[in-house]
Design a protein around this motif. Structure first.
Motif, PDB file in Angstrom:
ATOM      1  N   UNK A 153       0.870  -1.169   0.000  1.00  0.00           N
ATOM      2  CA  UNK A 153       0.000   0.000   0.000  1.00  0.00           C
ATOM      3  C   UNK A 153       0.912   1.226   0.000  1.00  0.00           C
ATOM      4  N   UNK A 154       1.107   1.808  -1.172  1.00  0.00           N
ATOM      5  CA  UNK A 154       2.075   2.884  -1.323  1.00  0.00           C
ATOM      6  C   UNK A 154       1.571   4.178  -0.696  1.00  0.00           C
ATOM      7  N   UNK A 155       2.364   4.677   0.253  1.00  0.00           N
ATOM      8  CA  UNK A 155       1.981   5.908   0.945  1.00  0.00           C
ATOM      9  C   UNK A 155       1.896   7.085  -0.020  1.00  0.00           C
ATOM     10  N   UNK A 156       2.872   7.201  -0.919  1.00  0.00           N
ATOM     11  CA  UNK A 156       2.920   8.344  -1.833  1.00  0.00           C
ATOM     12  C   UNK A 156       1.710   8.379  -2.750  1.00  0.00           C
ATOM     13  N   UNK A 157       1.296   7.212  -3.264  1.00  0.00           N
ATOM     14  CA  UNK A 157       0.133   7.156  -4.151  1.00  0.00           C
ATOM     15  C   UNK A 157      -1.141   7.525  -3.411  1.00  0.00           C
ATOM     16  N   UNK A 158      -1.304   6.968  -2.201  1.00  0.00           N
ATOM     17  CA  UNK A 158      -2.498   7.263  -1.411  1.00  0.00           C
ATOM     18  C   UNK A 158      -2.538   8.728  -1.005  1.00  0.00           C
ATOM     19  N   UNK A 159      -1.387   9.253  -0.571  1.00  0.00           N
ATOM     20  CA  UNK A 159      -1.326  10.652  -0.141  1.00  0.00           C
ATOM     21  C   UNK A 159      -1.648  11.597  -1.296  1.00  0.00           C
ATOM     22  N   UNK A 160      -1.172  11.249  -2.489  1.00  0.00           N
ATOM     23  CA  UNK A 160      -1.436  12.085  -3.670  1.00  0.00           C
ATOM     24  C   UNK A 160      -2.928  12.095  -3.990  1.00  0.00           C
ATOM     25  N   UNK A 161      -3.578  10.933  -3.890  1.00  0.00           N
ATOM     26  CA  UNK A 161      -5.012  10.852  -4.161  1.00  0.00           C
ATOM     27  C   UNK A 161      -5.815  11.634  -3.133  1.00  0.00           C
ATOM     28  N   UNK A 162      -5.437  11.481  -1.859  1.00  0.00           N
ATOM     29  CA  UNK A 162      -6.134  12.206  -0.795  1.00  0.00           C
ATOM     30  C   UNK A 162      -6.010  13.706  -1.001  1.00  0.00           C
ATOM     31  N   UNK A 163      -4.800  14.147  -1.303  1.00  0.00           N
ATOM     32  CA  UNK A 163      -4.574  15.578  -1.508  1.00  0.00           C
ATOM     33  C   UNK A 163      -5.403  16.105  -2.673  1.00  0.00           C
ATOM     34  N   UNK A 164      -5.419  15.353  -3.765  1.00  0.00           N
ATOM     35  CA  UNK A 164      -6.146  15.822  -4.950  1.00  0.00           C
ATOM     36  C   UNK A 164      -7.652  15.829  -4.733  1.00  0.00           C
ATOM     37  N   UNK A 165      -8.179  14.736  -4.169  1.00  0.00           N
ATOM     38  CA  UNK A 165      -9.626  14.614  -4.080  1.00  0.00           C
ATOM     39  C   UNK A 165     -10.221  15.230  -2.824  1.00  0.00           C
ATOM     40  N   UNK A 166      -9.392  15.828  -1.978  1.00  0.00           N
ATOM     41  CA  UNK A 166      -9.905  16.617  -0.864  1.00  0.00           C
ATOM     42  C   UNK A 166      -9.496  18.075  -0.980  1.00  0.00           C
ATOM     43  N   UNK A 167      -8.237  18.329  -1.353  1.00  0.00           N
ATOM     44  CA  UNK A 167      -7.772  19.710  -1.461  1.00  0.00           C
ATOM     45  C   UNK A 167      -8.531  20.472  -2.540  1.00  0.00           C
ATOM     46  N   UNK A 168      -8.734  19.843  -3.697  1.00  0.00           N
ATOM     47  CA  UNK A 168      -9.391  20.541  -4.810  1.00  0.00           C
ATOM     48  C   UNK A 168     -10.836  20.920  -4.471  1.00  0.00           C
ATOM     49  N   UNK A 169     -11.682  19.967  -4.045  1.00  0.00           N
ATOM     50  CA  UNK A 169     -13.060  20.374  -3.717  1.00  0.00           C
ATOM     51  C   UNK A 169     -13.144  21.284  -2.503  1.00  0.00           C
ATOM     52  N   UNK A 170     -12.242  21.089  -1.515  1.00  0.00           N
ATOM     53  CA  UNK A 170     -12.257  21.947  -0.330  1.00  0.00           C
ATOM     54  C   UNK A 170     -11.874  23.374  -0.700  1.00  0.00           C
ATOM     55  N   UNK A 171     -10.803  23.520  -1.483  1.00  0.00           N
ATOM     56  CA  UNK A 171     -10.384  24.847  -1.912  1.00  0.00           C
ATOM     57  C   UNK A 171     -11.432  25.511  -2.783  1.00  0.00           C
ATOM     58  N   UNK A 172     -12.025  24.741  -3.692  1.00  0.00           N
ATOM     59  CA  UNK A 172     -13.060  25.286  -4.571  1.00  0.00           C
ATOM     60  C   UNK A 172     -14.291  25.702  -3.779  1.00  0.00           C
ATOM     61  N   UNK A 173     -14.637  24.915  -2.755  1.00  0.00           N
ATOM     62  CA  UNK A 173     -15.811  25.240  -1.937  1.00  0.00           C
ATOM     63  C   UNK A 173     -15.595  26.522  -1.139  1.00  0.00           C
ATOM     64  N   UNK A 174     -14.407  26.681  -0.555  1.00  0.00           N
ATOM     65  CA  UNK A 174     -14.106  27.897   0.205  1.00  0.00           C
ATOM     66  C   UNK A 174     -14.148  29.123  -0.703  1.00  0.00           C
ATOM     67  N   UNK A 175     -13.516  29.012  -1.870  1.00  0.00           N
ATOM     68  CA  UNK A 175     -13.502  30.121  -2.811  1.00  0.00           C
ATOM     69  C   UNK A 175     -14.919  30.459  -3.282  1.00  0.00           C
ATOM     70  N   UNK A 176     -15.712  29.428  -3.570  1.00  0.00           N
ATOM     71  CA  UNK A 176     -17.082  29.639  -4.031  1.00  0.00           C
ATOM     72  C   UNK A 176     -17.913  30.347  -2.973  1.00  0.00           C
ATOM     73  N   UNK A 177     -17.809  29.852  -1.738  1.00  0.00           N
ATOM     74  CA  UNK A 177     -18.641  30.421  -0.667  1.00  0.00           C
ATOM     75  C   UNK A 177     -18.340  31.896  -0.431  1.00  0.00           C
ATOM     76  N   UNK A 178     -17.063  32.219  -0.271  1.00  0.00           N
ATOM     77  CA  UNK A 178     -16.711  33.601   0.019  1.00  0.00           C
ATOM     78  C   UNK A 178     -17.009  34.519  -1.171  1.00  0.00           C
TER      79      UNK A 178
END
Length: 368
Positions: free
Chosen positions: A213-238
């Motif tokens: 279970x590769x840490x780098x692959x999992x971490x990259x997926x988590x970052x992409x699929x949480x950071x992107x929608x979270x950042x987009x949601x914050x920007x959208x709301x404000x």
């Protein structure tokens, strides 16, 4: 525990906040006490009501395409985003973005000033990041000792904490919607830090599975699929609240965007024999929910906070589990297949728990 029936929304109301205007008035007008006789099914939107039907239709379409257009799957897999095919990636991002738009980021600093809120958050962190993941690990081994790949898929589901369905069910059951949204934001941030680390620990160290279970692959997926929608949601709301108004954002934009979180699963559903994976999921949802509800009742929590804590503990971020499973093990893997069973089981079980918690509250005379 003293004064646990005081919700974070009540505590935050003592401090002046620009977020305590139109949105709270709207919630006050639509809030549902546990004693009111109201159908949870009728309170769902049209897309919410027929989510399970739409998932089965998506599975049927998948079977038809697989038999009559076998080249469709490989064609969709050619273009990838962080190891996940673009159609699936779009579906995952679409599922998470509307939910994160509901979090009141502008008022969090007021909420976090109260000691009561920190006690509630600490309780939630213990339940969500210690008790629930280890319980899912135990169930995965108990039900799937001879199926390591399916077991690993369930372990990933147990590590992915709540995002979407918990907000819907908390609202239907009359829980604290504001606090639920806060927990969604906190769990999203914690997943960025903890998910990949705990995945390695649970699969390679505790389970001793030979799969890497590769840490780098999992971490990259988590970052992409949480950071992107979270950042987009914050920007959208404000941005939208500033350009238009809080009322327009709450009553127009959120109503338009919310159904998209339930359309996204159609991009991610795959075909799998669900029986062996469904059994531990049903046990997990039910036991985790009622165990948390019992503990919060004994600790003196009010109905709203207890309901919110229980649904948060018994809900999972299947979108993230699917993304990590696909990126790490591949779209054709049993791990990815196991993770897709989650939404199909979570919807009917969660709606059943809405009725159950209202029944319990009525019998106990449980109020805030």
């Amino acid at each position: 525990m003293k004064n646990q029936n005081r919700t974070p929304a009540d505590a935050a109301a003592q401090a002046p906040s620009p977020a305590n205007d139109v949105e709270k008035q709207a919630e006050a007008n639509t809030s549902d006490s546990p004693q009111q006789k109201q159908s949870a099914f009728k309170n769902l939107g049209l897309l919410d009501r027929f989510l399970a039907v739409r998932i089965f239709l998506a599975m049927a379409i998948g079977i038809i395409l697989g038999n009559f257009a076998p080249r469709t799957g490989p064609a969709l897999q050619r273009v990838e985003f962080v190891g996940v095919s673009v159609p699936i990636a779009i579906g995952l991002l679409v599922m998470m973005y509307p939910i994160l738009c509901k979090v009141r980021y502008e008022s969090l600093h007021h909420v976090f000033k109260t000691r009561q809120v920190w006690i509630q958050i600490a309780f939630s962190v213990v339940v969500n990041w210690i008790i629930a993941p280890f319980f899912m690990l135990a169930l995965a081994w108990a039900f799937l000792p001879d199926e390591p790949e399916l077991r690993q898929g369930l372990i990933l589901v147990g590590l992915a904490r709540c995002i979407a369905m918990v907000l819907i069910c908390t609202g239907l059951a009359g829980g604290d919607g504001e606090y639920c949204a806060i927990l969604v934001a906190i769990n999203s941030l914690l997943q960025i830090v903890l998910f990949a680390l705990m995945g390695v620990f649970f699969i390679e160290v505790i389970s001793g599975d030979t799969v890497t279970f590769e840490y780098s692959t999992a971490a990259k997926s988590v970052a992409a699929f949480l950071d992107i929608p979270l950042g987009a949601a914050i920007l959208t709301r404000f941005t939208l609240r500033w350009v238009t108004s809080p009322r327009w954002y709450n009553e127009v934009f959120l109503k338009w965007a919310s159904p998209w979180s339930l359309i996204g699963p159609l991009f991610t559903v795959l075909i799998v024999s669900v029986v062996r994976v469904a059994a531990p999921l049903v046990v997990y949802f039910t036991v985790t929910f009622f165990l948390t509800l019992f503990v919060t009742y004994k600790l003196g929590f009010g109905y709203k906070l207890a309901t919110t804590q229980s649904f948060t503990a018994a809900s999972n971020n299947f979108e993230l589990a699917i993304a990590v499973a696909v990126a790490t093990f591949g779209a054709e893997s049993s791990q990815a297949l196991a993770s897709t069973v989650g939404p199909l089981i979570e919807v009917p079980v969660s709606l059943g728990l809405v009725y159950a918690v209202k029944f319990v509250a009525k019998r106990l005379g449980w109020k805030d």
